[in-house]
Write an enzyme that holds these catalytic residues in place. Sequence first.
Site, PDB file in Angstrom:
ATOM      1  N   ASP A   1     -15.020 -68.554  -9.362  1.00 54.46           N
ATOM      2  CA  ASP A   1     -14.460 -67.373  -8.714  1.00 54.46           C
ATOM      3  C   ASP A   1     -13.442 -67.785  -7.657  1.00 54.46           C
ATOM      4  O   ASP A   1     -12.707 -68.750  -7.852  1.00 54.46           O
ATOM      5  CB  ASP A   1     -15.593 -66.538  -8.110  1.00 54.46           C
ATOM      6  CG  ASP A   1     -15.369 -65.049  -8.311  1.00 54.46           C
ATOM      7  OD1 ASP A   1     -14.495 -64.515  -7.635  1.00 54.46           O
ATOM      8  OD2 ASP A   1     -16.052 -64.450  -9.166  1.00 54.46           O
TER       9      ASP A   1
ATOM     10  N   HIS B   1     -14.281 -61.911  -3.181  1.00 49.72           N
ATOM     11  CA  HIS B   1     -14.855 -61.709  -4.510  1.00 49.72           C
ATOM     12  C   HIS B   1     -15.952 -62.726  -4.795  1.00 49.72           C
ATOM     13  O   HIS B   1     -17.080 -62.371  -5.178  1.00 49.72           O
ATOM     14  CB  HIS B   1     -13.750 -61.791  -5.558  1.00 49.72           C
ATOM     15  CG  HIS B   1     -14.154 -61.375  -6.928  1.00 49.72           C
ATOM     16  ND1 HIS B   1     -14.751 -62.229  -7.821  1.00 49.72           N
ATOM     17  CD2 HIS B   1     -14.045 -60.186  -7.563  1.00 49.72           C
ATOM     18  CE1 HIS B   1     -14.988 -61.586  -8.956  1.00 49.72           C
ATOM     19  NE2 HIS B   1     -14.567 -60.349  -8.832  1.00 49.72           N
TER      20      HIS B   1
ATOM     21  N   SER C   1     -18.062 -56.657 -12.825  1.00 49.87           N
ATOM     22  CA  SER C   1     -18.121 -57.919 -12.092  1.00 49.87           C
ATOM     23  C   SER C   1     -19.284 -57.934 -11.122  1.00 49.87           C
ATOM     24  O   SER C   1     -19.643 -58.990 -10.611  1.00 49.87           O
ATOM     25  CB  SER C   1     -16.812 -58.143 -11.320  1.00 49.87           C
ATOM     26  OG  SER C   1     -15.798 -58.582 -12.176  1.00 49.87           O
TER      27      SER C   1
END
Length: 1072
Positions: free
Chosen positions: A237, A268, A434
């Site tokens: 990520d 994120h 996600s």
Amino acid sequence: MIKLRSSSSSSSTAATSIATLSLLFALVSIAIFYFQPSFQPYIDQVRSFEAKEVTLNLTETNPRSDDIVRIKEETSRRNYIVRFLEYKKAEEHRIYLEENVRLSGWEWIERRNPAASFPTDFGLVSIEDSVRTARVEDIGKLELVKDISIDMSYSRSLFVKEWDRVGAFVNGKKRPGKIFTSMSFSEGGYHTPLSNSTLSWKRKLTMQRSQVTSLFGAETLWEKGYTGSKVKMAIFDTGIRANHPHFRNIKERTNWTNEDTLNDNLGHGTFVAGVIAGEHAECLGFAPDTEIYAFRVFTDAQVSYTSWFLDAFNYAIATNMDVLNLSIGGPDYLDLPFVEKVWELTANNIIMVSAIGNDGPLYGTLNNPADQSDVIGVGGIDYNDHIASFSSRGMSTWEIPHGYGRVKPDIVAYGREIMGSKISTGCKSLSGTSVASPVVAGVVCLLVSVIPESNRKDILNPASMKQALVEGASKLSGPNMFEQGAGRLDLLESYEILKSYQPRASIFPSVLDYTDCPYSWPFCRQPLYAGAMPVIFNATILNGMGVIGYVDGPPTWHPSDEVGNLLNIHFTYSEVIWPWTGYLGLHMQIKDEGVQFSGLIEGNVTLTVYSPSPTGEHGPRQNSTCVLHLKLKVVQTPPRSKRVLWDQFHSIKYPPGYIPRDSLDVRNDILDWHGDHLHTNFHIMFNMLRDAGYHVETLGSPLTCFDARQYGTLLMVDLEDEYFEEEIEKLRDDVINTGLGLVVFADWYNVDTMVKMRFFDDNTRSWWTPVTGGANVPALNDLLAPFGIAFGDKILNGDFSIDDEQSRYASGANILKFPRGGYVHSFPFLDTSESGATQNILQTSGMTKADSPILGLVEVGGGRVAVYGDSNCLDSSHMVTNCYWLLRKILDYTSRNIKDAVLFSKFTWQDVPLDEDDRQLPSRRTDVNFSSYSAVVGKELICKRDSRFEVWGTKGYGLQARGRNRKLPAYPISDTGRDLNSTMESSNLEWNKLRKNEANFPASISGNRYSRTMDLFGLLNRDELDMPIQWLVPAIIAASGILLLLSFWRIRQKRRRRRKGSGSASSRFPNP
């Protein structure tokens, strides 16, 4: 006398020499023409810079000088991934290339990252465009090189509200990074209109926000002492910050980007890690003791390259990761270095979990790599167990058009308003697949820790973990299999399965039940019947016994009673199962003797799988028998008028080519990538047709592969491919003589507009150009020519109504030709094509609307034909208004000759034909290598396994069973050294002359507006001959050369004799 004779002889000799030189020049010209492909690489190198200038001039009307300089710099070199057959140190690979490719124009790119100390199977090189084709070929043919491909790039959007969310394209322009479908997740609520969804979702959250761990009962396993201990979790990520207070076990942080930081500056990666292993009281993770390995593979600009992933994947393999979460994805499942590296990763016993995508509620929107069978693909649900509107739907589209997609997602988990960690401290709520993906990844880490570390690797692997998850899942009432997969994640049920798990093989889904609706949609919506095209069901084989397995003999059908013998099943399957998974395809037909049968057929399909012994080749092999239970509904064969055949064969989607969207009003989704299948973006239309009583079958083979006597109408919607000449001939006969109805829904096609849609992709450093328009109108015009019908190249937009039904015409085509005696509907629309806009500017009135024909219906011989210029009203992808009502009326006419009073009004009857000049018909592009994408151009006509069993492997009904088919010379053969989406530097395209139809047929289109070359006695057009001719022209040239030399020799002999004669005469008659 003597002087006169000498002069005459000299003239004769000169004439002979001129004729000889002319013949020699002609032979050399023929030789150069014939051997031109051999010289082409050298010609391409000479032309390369000139071609780039032409490309720029086509796309930029007034380019700024600095833009041109920038583009020239970007296009001067490209990075390529060179994959090798063996793992070695990068330095050894570099030396190997330098020793074997000594020519200039390329250089090795050194990669400085944590994987540099480990052996690798690939290298990164930079190649100058001026020698690109030659160097790619030089490197690719080396003995130790597997292949060479462009270094692709990934990008995504994060943390934007729903109404601001974007994918790879913004306002029609390409963003930096690889084509990514949409954002990963959003903050707070997440709302998407549900006009295309089969499930009406409304938020009814009546309780306080709960810990997602509590909803799955994680506390039960925590109390037993299972907390993810000694499980290595790789999070690919945006990174994570050191010493983050929410994590107790951050083992390693690595950076794989070109930015000099290990920190997460976007949030994120931190959020994903928090869902998996956070220990903050407000946002608990599932496995707090899991060892976190943070792989920073995305920059702050949310960009990543394939080469970064390959290095990071290799490092994950070398450091023995247990689980890997990847919350990204896109539609390009043909990025082979990436896809095959995922296979290698899972083959090394790393369990990969990936988000299925946020492109719902549309069908056919699965993202890669979550759509791979060896990966656990995760969809999202809300707290009311409804499929989240944003969650992508199946089926997979790899297999289309010849096969049928697999069931995905594998499983669904809560993905709306989930709590997770912020960048530095605190918690927040986010939504998206996600978010659902790390929920499943956290559960997987928790389940891995249940198995003792000593025998963990003997039991757990990607297949056994997927078996535990899908078999333990709770099936939701309402969503179908392409929305929920096996159902909602059930941690405790999966735990019970793993506690007593013994390695085995299984099939997913394990049941196909036509009585279980809506879960078994679309199968439960349409029963089987005799005479139909095969119904294909594509199941996945999961082999928990080993990374490699083998199918021991063909699968077997075991009916539960005698009625089951009416079912005829042909199987396609993976003889070798690697890594961990394979496929099992069922091609099901009801035998002819079941034409009057109505009822249920039930039974089992069994399949035996074996794997080598884990202790070595001399140990006993492991065997397992898989069972797929079938419960099929069968009805009597419906009448011909109720049977519709859908043409899937001539549909082309992205990837591998730049297939543009059908509606040019949509600026943020410029690719046609949803499959164009009855069960993907046309699924609502399919349901409507079933509700109207029609039985709809799919044809994934050429038009020669169906029996027209069985069908009322052939339905052709949004088609992009070409047609074999045999198809055109057969369809003409089917309509005129067999009474088949034909319905065509086209789309826009305008070469000037396509040229303007080209864009420069900074990731591949190449120009992308559309392969065709929304539909391949020139090919459709060839198909419709025998009926006197043709579409034009206008791009029409506007609203209209028929019988008080309001409709939107969105980027549709106009009708240019239509025969007398038909019915044509015209409406005032705006022509938004490039050529149309130019004409409007030249007019003093500005943008004007003119009446344009868009709908035509006509009776032709024993059949009926209907054409309409826009398919967007049937396609749920970007639909504004639907035209299902129009399709029903059209099918009533083509299948049953029922004429609607409004459609067949006397005011729309054509007493004279529409007959525009052939020069106004759209022409094909001559600068695109179409053979790379086509199932027709340069291919053999053959009926495949989605056609009736009796014509498998043949050319179809009424044609020779075997034999070589003439290749269409329409496009050049694919050049593997050229980018699939790049503009061709040169073209020598030629087009077949369309054969004239019988004289008594009305208003047929004849002649050839495309042919621009001559065929010298049929020898120069090599594709036309049915015999091998590779030595024919060289043989003629050689024989002619020998004759030429003999002629020279004879002339010289004559001259010598004349000189001798002249000399003797002079001695006898001296001058006075």
